[in-house]
Design an enzyme around this catalytic site. Structure first.
Site, mmCIF file in Angstrom:
data_model
loop_
_atom_site.group_PDB
_atom_site.id
_atom_site.type_symbol
_atom_site.label_atom_id
_atom_site.label_comp_id
_atom_site.label_asym_id
_atom_site.label_seq_id
_atom_site.Cartn_x
_atom_site.Cartn_y
_atom_site.Cartn_z
ATOM 1 N N ASP A 46 3.077 -8.899 -6.357
ATOM 2 C CA ASP A 46 1.838 -8.802 -5.566
ATOM 3 C C ASP A 46 1.335 -10.221 -5.370
ATOM 4 O O ASP A 46 2.097 -11.190 -5.542
ATOM 5 C CB ASP A 46 0.838 -7.855 -6.260
ATOM 6 N N PHE A 47 0.079 -10.372 -4.975
ATOM 7 C CA PHE A 47 -0.393 -11.719 -4.623
ATOM 8 C C PHE A 47 -1.166 -12.374 -5.764
ATOM 9 O O PHE A 47 -1.005 -13.566 -6.023
ATOM 10 C CB PHE A 47 -1.298 -11.643 -3.374
ATOM 11 N N ARG A 48 -2.018 -11.527 -6.451
ATOM 12 C CA ARG A 48 -3.005 -12.167 -7.323
ATOM 13 C C ARG A 48 -2.880 -11.827 -8.807
ATOM 14 O O ARG A 48 -3.686 -12.292 -9.589
ATOM 15 C CB ARG A 48 -4.430 -11.807 -6.817
ATOM 16 N N ASN A 119 0.300 -3.689 3.078
ATOM 17 C CA ASN A 119 1.618 -4.224 2.746
ATOM 18 C C ASN A 119 2.456 -4.455 4.002
ATOM 19 O O ASN A 119 2.309 -3.750 4.992
ATOM 20 C CB ASN A 119 2.338 -3.271 1.788
ATOM 21 N N ILE A 120 3.324 -5.438 3.913
ATOM 22 C CA ILE A 120 4.172 -5.815 5.067
ATOM 23 C C ILE A 120 5.633 -5.471 4.773
ATOM 24 O O ILE A 120 6.526 -5.869 5.478
ATOM 25 C CB ILE A 120 4.033 -7.331 5.330
ATOM 26 N N ASP A 121 5.830 -4.684 3.676
ATOM 27 C CA ASP A 121 7.209 -4.424 3.227
ATOM 28 C C ASP A 121 7.843 -3.187 3.880
ATOM 29 O O ASP A 121 9.000 -2.873 3.625
ATOM 30 C CB ASP A 121 7.245 -4.303 1.686
ATOM 31 N N CYS A 175 9.662 -23.368 26.425
ATOM 32 C CA CYS A 175 8.524 -23.126 25.523
ATOM 33 C C CYS A 175 8.786 -23.822 24.194
ATOM 34 O O CYS A 175 8.100 -24.777 23.852
ATOM 35 C CB CYS A 175 8.294 -21.633 25.311
ATOM 36 N N GLY A 211 -3.357 0.303 -5.876
ATOM 37 C CA GLY A 211 -2.672 -0.990 -5.984
ATOM 38 C C GLY A 211 -3.208 -2.087 -5.094
ATOM 39 O O GLY A 211 -2.460 -2.815 -4.452
ATOM 40 N N SER A 213 -6.499 -5.238 -4.791
ATOM 41 C CA SER A 213 -7.642 -5.920 -5.427
ATOM 42 C C SER A 213 -8.905 -5.725 -4.584
ATOM 43 O O SER A 213 -9.996 -6.115 -4.986
ATOM 44 C CB SER A 213 -7.335 -7.418 -5.549
ATOM 45 N N ASN A 236 -5.123 1.930 -10.174
ATOM 46 C CA ASN A 236 -4.999 0.469 -10.190
ATOM 47 C C ASN A 236 -5.027 -0.035 -11.626
ATOM 48 O O ASN A 236 -5.623 0.607 -12.494
ATOM 49 C CB ASN A 236 -6.153 -0.155 -9.391
ATOM 50 N N GLU A 238 -6.645 -2.443 -12.653
ATOM 51 C CA GLU A 238 -8.009 -2.890 -13.016
ATOM 52 C C GLU A 238 -9.007 -2.254 -12.042
ATOM 53 O O GLU A 238 -8.634 -1.808 -10.960
ATOM 54 C CB GLU A 238 -8.078 -4.410 -12.884
ATOM 55 N N CYS A 256 0.171 2.417 -11.377
ATOM 56 C CA CYS A 256 -0.075 3.480 -10.391
ATOM 57 C C CYS A 256 1.005 4.561 -10.457
ATOM 58 O O CYS A 256 0.699 5.750 -10.275
ATOM 59 C CB CYS A 256 -0.207 2.933 -8.976
HETATM 60 N N1 APR Z 1 0.004 -0.361 -10.783
HETATM 61 C C1 APR Z 1 -1.325 -0.395 -10.460
HETATM 62 N N2 APR Z 1 -1.960 -1.506 -10.011
HETATM 63 C C2 APR Z 1 -1.204 -2.623 -9.872
HETATM 64 C C3 APR Z 1 0.172 -2.676 -10.192
HETATM 65 C C4 APR Z 1 0.774 -1.471 -10.655
HETATM 66 N N3 APR Z 1 2.079 -1.418 -10.963
HETATM 67 N N4 APR Z 1 0.622 -3.950 -9.956
HETATM 68 C C5 APR Z 1 -0.445 -4.662 -9.518
HETATM 69 N N5 APR Z 1 -1.540 -3.869 -9.465
HETATM 70 C C6 APR Z 1 -2.897 -4.205 -9.013
HETATM 71 C C7 APR Z 1 -3.384 -5.567 -9.444
HETATM 72 O O1 APR Z 1 -4.060 -5.461 -10.684
HETATM 73 C C8 APR Z 1 -4.351 -5.907 -8.308
HETATM 74 O O2 APR Z 1 -5.630 -5.341 -8.540
HETATM 75 O O3 APR Z 1 -2.821 -4.253 -7.592
HETATM 76 C C9 APR Z 1 -3.733 -5.220 -7.103
HETATM 77 C C10 APR Z 1 -2.964 -6.188 -6.215
HETATM 78 O O4 APR Z 1 -3.914 -7.061 -5.644
HETATM 79 P P1 APR Z 1 -3.393 -8.260 -4.713
HETATM 80 O O5 APR Z 1 -2.283 -8.972 -5.405
HETATM 81 O O6 APR Z 1 -4.610 -9.038 -4.295
HETATM 82 O O7 APR Z 1 -2.742 -7.548 -3.440
HETATM 83 P P2 APR Z 1 -3.518 -6.924 -2.214
HETATM 84 O O8 APR Z 1 -4.794 -6.259 -2.654
HETATM 85 O O9 APR Z 1 -2.545 -6.099 -1.476
HETATM 86 O O10 APR Z 1 -3.870 -8.241 -1.336
HETATM 87 C C11 APR Z 1 -4.571 -8.024 -0.145
HETATM 88 O O11 APR Z 1 -4.290 -10.355 0.424
HETATM 89 O O12 APR Z 1 -2.970 -12.228 0.675
HETATM 90 C C12 APR Z 1 -3.529 -11.172 1.326
HETATM 91 O O13 APR Z 1 -2.663 -10.251 3.275
HETATM 92 C C13 APR Z 1 -2.442 -10.314 1.909
HETATM 93 O O14 APR Z 1 -2.411 -7.924 2.193
HETATM 94 C C14 APR Z 1 -2.669 -8.960 1.262
HETATM 95 C C15 APR Z 1 -4.132 -9.018 0.880
#
Ligand code: APR
Length: 280
Positions: A46-48, A119-121, A175, A211, A213, A236, A238, A256
């Site tokens: 994920d990202f964060r 998600n972009i996947d 271009c 899943g 933030s 999630n 958290e 999740c």
């Molecule tokens: N089960 C439950 N929760 C999870 C799991 C899991 N297996 N793995 C990660 N998480 C939670 C993390 O604790 C967090 O709260 O999922 C969340 C992921 O948050 P981010 O990494 O911020 O991802 P996302 O919310 O999709 O980001 C939003 O940010 O960078 C931009 O465009 C990008 O779409 C993305 C957007």
């Protein structure tokens, strides 16, 4: 809470209540919102998340700040970091998780009103969620175009470039602009489909948030659109956003996939879910 309540946790009891709500036929328009957290079990970071999140692992690209990899101005002058990352994230190397399969099962049962994903996947599509039930709020890798003249770029040529981690150039004579997948970079407009469906969450009779933030707007504002009294369930690791602030919110904190499996057990859908997941 009455003293001889079974030792189950609050969320297990409320998951039972959510399952009963669905079994009683009171959830016919379920709106689901997902983020990168539902694909971590597929092997896509994920990202964060601390340590494993993408934004903590881009130092090899010496970016001014992590998000720059998805910023259009940085991309224009320095597309390499994005294309090296794209090589790792490109669809085709990953399979849907049981959480993706659960959303496909909701659609199969005619209970999914809409899925909004960040998600972009493309794993939701791969899991079998009908495309008319998916709003890819941050775009996807499915198509690509020149960032200057918007001319589409051929998919097969794109795959070649991504494999090599190279930035393709526009095919239109004269271009020469950079080509970028149709994923929404910071500073870019979200797709029309997002705004055309932005009031759908207002009509939900059950909302599942999985899943994410809930840090990036306008997507992060969607859960607030549920009417008062509509149950909102968070799956999630958290607590995020304003989830948990309403009387009908249910927080299922943890992985999740295990939360979803618990809900499937309460619904009596577990075998069907695992069979569907295995068939994807
Ligand atoms: N089960 C439950 N929760 C999870 C799991 C899991 N297996 N793995 C990660 N998480 C939670 C993390 O604790 C967090 O709260 O999922 C969340 C992921 O948050 P981010 O990494 O911020 O991802 P996302 O919310 O999709 O980001 C939003 O940010 O960078 C931009 O465009 C990008 O779409 C993305 C957007």
């Amino acid at each position: 809470i009455d003293p001889d309540t079974p030792p189950e946790t609050l969320s297990e009891r409320s998951l039972r209540a959510v399952a009963q709500f669905i079994k009683d036929g009171r959830a016919k328009r379920i709106v689901v919102m997902t983020g990168a957290g539902i694909s971590t079990a597929a092997g896509i970071p994920d990202f964060r998340s601390p340590k494993t999140g993408l934004y903590h692992n881009l130092s090899r690209f010496n970016l001014p700040h992590p998000e720059a990899v998805f910023e259009i101005d940085f991309f224009r002058t320095n597309p390499e970091p994005f294309y090296l990352l794209a090589k790792e994230l490109y669809p085709g190397n990953f399979s849907p998780t049981v959480s993706h399969a659960f959303i496909a099962l909701l659609a199969k049962k005619g209970l999914l009103r809409m899925l909004f994903t960040q998600n972009i996947d493309c794993l939701e599509r791969a899991a079998g969620v009908p495309s008319e039930k998916i709003v890819e709020a941050h775009g996807s890798f499915a198509t690509q175009r020149c960032i200057e003249c918007r001319t589409e770029f051929p998919d097969d040529l794109m795959r070649e470039h991504v494999k090599r981690g190279e930035a393709p150039r526009c095919i239109r004579k004269g271009c020469g602009g950079l080509v970028k997948p149709d994923i929404v970079f910071f500073g870019e407009q979200l797709p029309e489909a997002f705004y055309n469906n932005i009031s759908v969450p207002n009509t939900a009779d059950l909302m599942l948030v999985m899943g994410t933030s809930l840090l990036v707007h306008p997507f992060a504002g969607l859960p607030r659109r549920a009417q008062e009294g509509v149950p909102r369930v968070l799956f999630n690791l958290e607590r995020v956003g304003d989830m948990g602030s309403r009387a009908d919110d249910v927080l299922v904190l943890g992985d999740c996939d295990s939360g979803i499996r618990k809900l499937a057990d309460e619904l009596g859908w577990r075998d069907e879910l695992e069979a569907l997941w295995r068939s994807i």
